[in-house]
Enzyme design. Structure first.
Site, short mmCIF file in Angstrom:
data_model
loop_
_atom_site.label_atom_id
_atom_site.label_comp_id
_atom_site.label_asym_id
_atom_site.label_seq_id
_atom_site.Cartn_x
_atom_site.Cartn_y
_atom_site.Cartn_z
N GLY A 12 0.83 -1.19 0.00
CA GLY A 12 0.00 0.00 0.00
C GLY A 12 0.86 1.24 0.00
O GLY A 12 1.99 1.23 -0.50
N CYS A 13 0.37 2.29 0.58
CA CYS A 13 1.08 3.55 0.64
C CYS A 13 2.39 3.38 1.40
O CYS A 13 2.41 2.85 2.51
CB CYS A 13 0.21 4.61 1.31
#
Length: 182
Positions: A12-13
């Site tokens: 993810g981020c």
């Protein structure tokens, strides 16, 4: 001087992974960046467009005498959902995929072992879809992405997405946190 290893992980981020791994005992450095796509020197804007094929990743340099790669992966798997393909929460696209870029055969074997362990223990209701890929060219992210959470804790994304993951990690791994000096 200890012999250090490097891991390149996407979940993810990269701001979330960066913030957690900076607190983990045995981690020497963390750098946010991009890997697994086409073209050299991608920018944040290009990667976010989804057209480059790069994932947001962190490059973690760690001391295997203090932190095994297996344990690093166990932390990795608790701070993101490895069962959602190309998605973490509201972040959607291949740039947010769950991926391990194995830097050696030993890392590849360890990743397979830890993934099998997670599935055997049924830690998640779904199947782990984390991609296991060979080492790929890595490109550091722009300077403002480095240690983003520490420098931008009051930013809304940090408050509502990153902070809860960091808090969960600190509770679950309290015995593995770096010792803070006053």
């Amino acid at each position: 001087m200890p012999t250090l290893e490097t891991a390149v992980l996407g979940g993810g981020c990269f701001w979330c992974l960066d913030a957690v791994f900076r607190d983990l005992e045995g981690v020497e450095t963390v750098e946010s960046g991009y890997a697994g796509g086409g073209g050299a020197n991608p920018t944040y804007e290009a990667v976010c467009s989804g057209r480059t094929g790069h994932a947001e990743v962190v490059k973690v340099t760690f001391d295997p005498a203090k932190l095994s790669f297996d344990d690093l992966l166990r932390v990795f798997f608790t701070i993101h959902d490895p069962t959602t393909l190309n998605r973490q929460g509201n972040d959607v696209g291949t740039q947010y995929r769950s991926v391990i870029f194995a830097q050696s055969d030993a890392q590849r074997d360890a990743a397979k072992r830890v993934i099998a362990e997670i599935e055997r223990e049924k830690l998640y209701p779904g199947k782990v879809v984390t991609q296991l890929e060979a080492a790929a060219p890595y490109y550091p992210a722009e300077r403002y992405h480095q240690d983003y959470f520490e420098n931008n804790a009051g930013q809304p994304y940090c408050m509502f997405v990153v902070a809860p993951k960091v808090s969960k990690f600190r509770k679950q791994y309290a015995d593995r946190l770096k010792k803070r000096t006053a």
